[in-house]
Design a protein around this motif. Structure first.
Motif, short mmCIF file in Angstrom:
data_model
loop_
_atom_site.label_atom_id
_atom_site.label_comp_id
_atom_site.label_asym_id
_atom_site.label_seq_id
_atom_site.Cartn_x
_atom_site.Cartn_y
_atom_site.Cartn_z
N ASN A 662 0.83 -1.21 0.00
CA ASN A 662 0.00 0.00 0.00
C ASN A 662 0.87 1.26 0.00
N GLY A 665 -0.59 4.63 0.58
CA GLY A 665 -1.22 4.91 1.87
C GLY A 665 -2.73 5.05 1.79
N THR A 666 -3.37 4.32 0.89
CA THR A 666 -4.83 4.39 0.74
C THR A 666 -5.52 3.98 2.03
N ASP A 667 -6.47 4.79 2.47
CA ASP A 667 -7.21 4.53 3.70
C ASP A 667 -8.37 3.59 3.41
N LYS A 690 -10.66 -0.80 9.90
CA LYS A 690 -9.62 -0.40 8.97
C LYS A 690 -8.43 -1.35 9.06
N ASP A 694 -1.18 1.95 7.60
CA ASP A 694 -1.33 2.49 6.26
C ASP A 694 -0.41 1.78 5.28
N ARG A 695 0.81 1.46 5.73
CA ARG A 695 1.79 0.78 4.90
C ARG A 695 2.53 -0.24 5.77
#
Length: 717
Positions: A662, A665-667, A690, A694-695
């Motif tokens: 990712n 950093g797509t939420d 979630k 993020d990564r």
């Protein structure tokens, strides 16, 4: 007088050694001449080859009835009894061999990887060098069509089925606990490293009668038959250490693989969105011992895994976070033998045993459970001819599960079950020609816990209509006992059932593969209950139902652009279920209608590097919003994940490896948890589910020491 005797002697001699002419023509089944066929009288040196028109002729001193043998590469050898004195001008027809490399292969529902696969959509290298997979076999499989990315879970979801409906087998024996320990909304990983496996068969449906207790899918992992040399592999990683060694002798070999994982240093350097009290830590190991007898091979596989973690999780129904402290111990033993006996009979037999124990502290509550699972298997196969093979077998599953739940300052509630399942099957593989094949079988099983028996027919057809293209069709009935979460509270169930219908088209040419598959699944007798979650006082029944239908596409190419390999997977699914506590039939929360994966791998010779990108896309998944009147009417935003990896060869046997998942950093949001009760405004509050970070960054150094000084770990990264 002497002259008369001499003439008589010469006449008798000539009669004894007179020559007869054998002649004819060799063609294929359609009458096309075959040039270069070898024709001879069995047990003699008399024979010849056919010319360009398929004609042949030769003399022989043999008399009476003899066996004429006609052979040619890619055709079945013909043995025909003839009368030597009158065999002239005859036409001999040869049937194409069904064992050629270009013969039809049944591909409906099945994707294979490995050097022995007749049609391999992925190479062994591909399974474990996919960006974003981080060495996890299951993560790599999620880039194939028919799978669902359920980021908060991490297990294998296939064509509208839950993860419990996909079974894992090692060398033909079931693995009862194929995934590592985890907590709610934290993705798990498969327990097995790719280091010891040579091939993978991933069936998305319509699989052989040999396998039972799976509604949706079977994942078959095959350990290496025989290593080619002694080698040692050393791994130094940002998340832990790894060491493996293989020793090879004349008739036996031993491979050992161990690893230690600790996320604490990583958490300090790059904090995750997880409130750890003690980050995840595990010690695991695997070993395979192989011994080659004169007529077969014995393989024994052992694996263990001890893991623990302690974290605090937000709960929408509580002001304070819930502390989850888990310790898991797992052991798996698999011993199998495969060999030949008697008149070319093949015997496959084995035993597997799995043990898993969890000790979980939920704030002040305590949960302790243990599962013991056995699988015993016996299979006998016989090749009746080049075109017909029969196999039959029996297996026995034993599962014993016990759980104790102790509330703080309260009593202990015990639950569990014993489920013994006996199965037997018979199956035949029939090649009508090298272009047309049938696999037909039936499986029968009996569960003593459910006190019921079932007979499940299965069949697959394949027709090859051109050199590189073919169609396959598969049908089958499949059953599975309800999952552990239900059986531990009640035994008043029936098996859950489904039927699979699969139509497959496959194009395969050197360096390129295209697959298109349409399927329909009909679910019956799914488990329903009347409480918010399944619990000891739930009222269960088997009144659930559902369906799944869709299209899967797969394209792979490694020849169009030099040094570039890539594949593209797309899946569309339309599925609904009325199960669990659902008030009506709707699409389950783990299903995305559209899924797309693009995987690329590029070798840069000047940099001594392989770089890869993987992009995964899923359309929004449904969720239930209690603030709306319609059930399961919400939809998450689309899922996007672009991952990157880079393997740099410092030297032939030393690799520096870097990957990041990712990278943008797509939420990503996988769903929402809602409060049990509304707030002062009459609305039910919610919190998003979630990804834990993020990564995810990974750096590793991998060093191989081998006899030929050429091997490396690139295929394991």
């Amino acid at each position: 007088m002497k002259l008369t005797f001499t003439i008589l002697l010469l006449f008798v001699f000539q009669l004894g050694f007179s020559q007869h002419v054998i002649s004819g023509k060799v063609t294929d089944a359609k009458g096309k001449a075959i040039a270069g066929a070898n024709i001879f009288i069995e047990g003699t040196y008399d024979g010849n080859s056919s010319n360009e028109e398929g004609n042949f002729s030769f003399e022989t001193s043999a008399k009476g009835q003899q066996t004429l043998v006609v052979s040619f590469l890619t055709y079945e050898t013909l043995n025909q009894v003839i009368n030597v004195e009158d065999f002239k001008g005859k036409t001999l027809k040869l049937n194409e061999s069904v064992n050629t490399l270009d013969a039809v292969v049944i591909t409906a529902g099945m994707m294979e990887s490995g050097d022995k696969a007749r049609v391999s959509v992925l190479k062994p290298l591909d399974i474990v060098t996919t960006a974003g997979a981080t060495g996890n076999i299951v993560s790599a499989l999620l880039t194939l069509p028919g799978t669902q990315t359920v980021g908060e879970d991490g297990r294998l979801f296939v064509r509208g089925g839950e993860a419990d409906e996909a079974q894992t087998y090692v060398d033909g024996l079931r693995v009862a606990q194929p995934y590592g320990a985890t907590a709610n909304n934290l993705p798990t990983r498969g327990r097995f490293s790719p280091f010891l496996f040579s091939g993978i068969s991933f069936s998305t449906g319509g699989y052989s009668a040999e396998y039972g207790e799976a509604l949706s899918s079977v994942l078959l992992l095959n350990t290496i038959e025989e290593p080619d040399q002694n080698r040692t592999d050393i791994s130094l990683m940002t998340v832990g250490l790894g060491l493996s060694n293989t020793q090879k002798w004349d008739k036996s070999s031993l491979s050992v693989n161990t690893s230690y994982i600790n996320l604490a240093p990583y958490q300090v350097a790059l904090p995750q969105a997880v409130d750890w009290n003690k980050p995840y830590e595990s010690l695991s190991g695997e070993t395979v011992y192989r011994y080659k007898f004169n007529n077969g091979t014995l393989k024994t596989y052992l694996a263990f895994d001890a893991a623990n973690f302690d974290l605090n999780q937000e709960n929408i129904n509580k002001q304070e976070k819930v502390r989850v402290d888990m310790k898991n111990n797992n052991f798996y033993l698999n011993s199998s033998y495969k060999g030949y006996f008697g008149s070319n009979y093949q015997l496959t037999t084995g035993l597997s045993y799995g043990y898993s124990q969890n000790k979980i502290n939920l704030d002040e509550d305590r949960v302790k459970n243990a599962e013991n699972a056995f699988h015993l298997k016996l299979k006998v196969s016989k090749k009746l001819s080049e075109r017909v093979q029969l196999s039959a077998g029996t297996d026995y599953f034993i599962t014993k599960f016990d759980e104790d739940f102790t509330e703080y300052h309260s009593a202990t509630f015990s639950s569990g079950y014993d489920n013994n399942i006996a199965g037997a099957y018979a199956e035949s593989d029939i090649f009508f020609s090298k272009n047309f094949a049938l696999k037909a079988g039936v499986r029968a099983s009996y569960s003593d816990l459910l006190e019921e028996s079932h007979v499940s027919p299965r069949a697959s057809l394949a027709y090859k209509f051109s050199q590189n293209s073919q169609f396959s069709f598969a049908y089958g009935d499949f059953i599975q006992s309800p999952k552990q979460d239900y059986l531990k509270y009640s035994s008043q169930f029936e098996s859950e059932k489904t039927s699979h219908y699969i139509l497959n088209y496959q194009y395969n040419k050197t360096g390129r593969t295209f697959r298109a598959e349409a399927y329909f699944k009909d679910y019956r007798d799914l488990v329903k209950y009347d409480t918010q979650v399944s619990q000891f006082d739930s009222q269960f029944n088997n009144n659930g139902k559902g369906y799944a239908k869709g299209l899967d596409f797969f394209w792979r190419d490694n020849t169009s652009i030099k040094n570039l390999e890539y594949w593209i997977s797309y899946s569309y699914i339309d599925t609904e279920r009325d199960y669990k506590n659902y008030p009506k039939q709707v699409t389950p929360s783990f299903v995305a209608d559209h899924s797309l994966s693009i995987v690329t791998k590029y070798w840069i010779n000047d940099w001594r590097s392989q770089v890869g990108f993987t992009h995964s896309f899923n359309s929004g998944r449904p969720y239930n919003n209690p603030n709306e009147s319609a059930f399961m009417n919400g939809k998450t935003k689309s899922y996007n994940n672009l991952s990157f990896n880079w393997a740099y060869l410092i030297s032939q046997q030393k690799i520096l490896y870097f990957s990041v998942s990712n990278i943008l950093g797509t939420d990503n949001v996988f769903g929402y948890d809602y409060a049990n009760n509304p707030d002062a405004s009459g609305q039910f509050p919610r919190q998003a589910v979630k990804q834990p970070a993020d990564r995810f960054f990974f750096v590793g150094f991998f060093w191989t020491i081998s006899d030929n000084k050429k091997e490396n770990q690139l295929k394991n990264l």
